[in-house]
Design an enzyme around this catalytic site. Structure first.
Site, PDB file in Angstrom:
ATOM      1  N   GLY A 142       3.237  -4.574  31.403  1.00  0.00           N
ATOM      2  CA  GLY A 142       3.529  -4.211  30.024  1.00  0.00           C
ATOM      3  C   GLY A 142       4.254  -2.893  29.853  1.00  0.00           C
ATOM      4  N   HIS A 143       4.544  -2.190  30.946  1.00  0.00           N
ATOM      5  CA  HIS A 143       5.146  -0.841  30.829  1.00  0.00           C
ATOM      6  C   HIS A 143       6.306  -0.691  31.788  1.00  0.00           C
ATOM      7  CE1 HIS A 143       5.303   3.614  30.767  1.00  0.00           C
ATOM      8  NE2 HIS A 143       4.706   3.485  29.601  1.00  0.00           N
ATOM      9  N   PHE A 144       7.369  -1.139  31.636  1.00  0.00           N
ATOM     10  CA  PHE A 144       7.925  -1.983  30.585  1.00  0.00           C
ATOM     11  C   PHE A 144       8.418  -3.243  31.266  1.00  0.00           C
ATOM     12  CE2 PHE A 144       8.450   2.432  29.245  1.00  0.00           C
ATOM     13  CZ  PHE A 144       7.807   2.414  28.027  1.00  0.00           C
TER      14      PHE A 144
END
Length: 146
Positions: A46-48
């Site tokens: 999720g990052h990124f």
């Protein structure tokens, strides 16, 4: 210090154990450690998603774990169920470059002072000899509250 000895001193486990090996240790003075950053780290999902970057707070956490190893190994205090190593403060944190999958993060912690059980460190994370992040960290060992 290999991962087996690191596990004796740090209570952290996957996915928050962020030190793979200790490269150098000078009791009461300094410690240099290594974190191999791989695309398999759970935070990269999720990052990124299209440009994976290690979150800065996790780079700081890795530095705090290196500082913990410095203090705990110097004091010969292994992880146990009666005490915990707390990260109690940070000053002058700066992020200089992103940390990406495939990087080897070199974590350096140097004792600045120790007073009434609170340790202060100069901490620096490097990739390929370039500073990725730096900060002054404060930590302490305290009994666990029951």
């Amino acid at each position: 210090m290999d991962i087996h000895e690191i596990l004796k001193y740090l209570p952290h486990r996957y996915p928050l154990l962020l030190v793979d090996r200790v490269l150098a240790f000078e009791p009461g003075k300094s410690l240099t450690a290594l974190k191999n950053v791989t695309i398999n780290e759970p935070f990269f999902t999720g990052h990124f998603p299209h440009h994976p970057v290690m979150p800065g707070v996790l780079v700081i956490e890795a530095l705090a774990q290196a500082a913990a190893l410095l203090t705990l190994k110097t004091s010969n205090v292994e992880a146990d169920e009666n005490s915990i190593y707390y990260f109690v403060g940070i000053d002058n944190a700066r992020f200089k470059r992103p940390v990406e999958p495939g990087d080897q993060l070199i974590l350096k912690a140097t004792v600045l002072k120790e007073r009434i059980g609170i340790w202060k460190y100069a901490a620096r994370a490097e990739v390929d000899g370039r500073v990725a992040a730096e900060a002054e960290l404060m930590c302490t060992v305290r009994p666990k509250e029951t």
